[in-house]
Design an enzyme around this catalytic site. Structure first.
Site, PDB file in Angstrom:
ATOM      1  N   LYS A 122       5.665 -21.044  93.649  1.00 17.15           N
ATOM      2  CA  LYS A 122       6.860 -21.718  94.153  1.00 17.15           C
ATOM      3  C   LYS A 122       8.043 -21.548  93.198  1.00 17.15           C
ATOM      4  O   LYS A 122       7.960 -21.905  92.026  1.00 17.15           O
ATOM      5  CB  LYS A 122       6.550 -23.207  94.340  1.00 17.15           C
ATOM      6  CG  LYS A 122       7.649 -24.026  95.017  1.00 17.15           C
ATOM      7  CD  LYS A 122       7.162 -25.459  95.176  1.00 17.15           C
ATOM      8  CE  LYS A 122       8.161 -26.351  95.904  1.00 17.15           C
ATOM      9  NZ  LYS A 122       7.648 -27.739  96.003  1.00 17.15           N
ATOM     10  N   GLU A 157       0.982 -27.477 101.978  1.00 15.09           N
ATOM     11  CA  GLU A 157       1.207 -27.388 100.533  1.00 15.09           C
ATOM     12  C   GLU A 157       0.232 -28.301  99.792  1.00 15.09           C
ATOM     13  O   GLU A 157      -0.017 -29.422 100.210  1.00 15.09           O
ATOM     14  CB  GLU A 157       2.643 -27.815 100.220  1.00 15.09           C
ATOM     15  CG  GLU A 157       2.988 -27.816  98.743  1.00 15.09           C
ATOM     16  CD  GLU A 157       4.379 -28.389  98.465  1.00 15.09           C
ATOM     17  OE1 GLU A 157       4.951 -28.062  97.418  1.00 15.09           O
ATOM     18  OE2 GLU A 157       4.885 -29.161  99.312  1.00 15.09           O
ATOM     19  N   CYS A 166       7.741 -25.267 100.685  1.00 16.10           N
ATOM     20  CA  CYS A 166       8.472 -26.531 100.773  1.00 16.10           C
ATOM     21  C   CYS A 166       9.951 -26.445 100.369  1.00 16.10           C
ATOM     22  O   CYS A 166      10.783 -26.005 101.144  1.00 16.10           O
ATOM     23  CB  CYS A 166       7.731 -27.601  99.973  1.00 16.10           C
ATOM     24  SG  CYS A 166       8.101 -29.306 100.506  1.00 16.10           S
TER      25      CYS A 166
END
Length: 258
Positions: free
Chosen positions: A109, A43, A143
């Site tokens: 995200k 990431e 994540c």
């Protein structure tokens, strides 16, 4: 359709907020890669997990996107990783799936990490992405998304989940446990790519990147506190056979995400 997929997991330390140095280090680390289908980076691999996107953000015509396309062409492999993107004045933690011939697919995200203030600096994504690559259906996530099983629920019959992360040591047991949970509940291969090193905020990362099969078995060695390329081979035939024998996904609950 390709029955086996060869994966290169890039577990790397990241130079804080320095895209030029991070890509230069990756140039060296990636030199010896051969005969892989997918190369996966952590990431925010050009900056670390920074909450000051304005001076760091690039656009989709920027140098890092071009760098990823060059690498994908050079290695004849998809290159995957997230970077900071500016789109019309909004900043996104955006995953790029760059195909060998240059095509780019993106995922923003969805679950911004409120504990670090990511929700204040970045705009949350709205759409899930399923990539069709060499006959494999791949779902790339980022994540904090790992903690939310509804978002990753396998309603698209994907074959592979990918999570890229900056996941710190104090919560590393959750990282390992949740990766296995996502693989098991979705009857899917699952790959987690985490960084190593210490960032400017003092957060420590020890890697524990891994590939996991559809039953929760680890396919790769667990490497801690070391920059390393970790290789994994995924078998479509094994996945199909297990899904046929254990058709658990057919009994899943039906719901709609709003």
């Amino acid at each position: 359709m390709q029955t086996d997929l060869q994966i290169a997991i890039i577990q790397k330390d990241l130079v804080w907020e320095n895209a030029i140095k991070n890509k230069a280090k990756l140039d060296v680390l990636l030199e010896d890669i051969q005969n892989v289908d997918v190369i996966i980076l952590p990431e925010m691999f050009t900056t670390g997990f920074s909450m000051v996107p304005k001076p760091l953000a690039e656009d989709m015509n920027g140098e890092t996107v071009d760098w990823m396309q060059q690498k994908a062409a050079h290695f004849d492999a998809a290159v995957v990783g997230s970077i900071i993107i500016n789109n019309k004045g909004r900043y996104y933690n955006r995953m790029l799936f760059v195909h060998p011939k240059g095509k780019i697919e993106t995922y923003d995200k969805r679950h911004t990490f409120t504990l670090a203030g990511e929700h204040k600096a970045y705009t949350s994504g709205k759409n899930k992405l399923i990539v069709d690559y060499k006959g494999w259906k791949i779902c790339p996530l980022i994540c904090y998304d790992l903690r939310f099983p509804v978002w990753s629920r396998n309603v698209e019959e994907y074959d592979l989940l990918i999570y890229v992360a900056n996941w710190p040591i104090p919560r590393i047991n959750a990282w390992k446990t949740l990766l296995k949970a996502r693989a098991i509940e979705n009857m899917s291969y699952c790959i987690g790519v985490n960084r190593v090193g210490v960032d400017t905020n003092g957060y420590e990362y020890n890697g524990n990147s891994m590939a996991i099969d559809f039953l929760g078995n680890e396919l790769t060695e667990v490497v801690e506190n070391e920059e390393k390329i970790i290789y994994a081979t995924l078998s479509k035939n094994k996945l199909r056979n297990v899904r046929t024998k254990l058709p658990f996904l057919e009994d899943k609950d039906q719901f709609t995400i709003h």
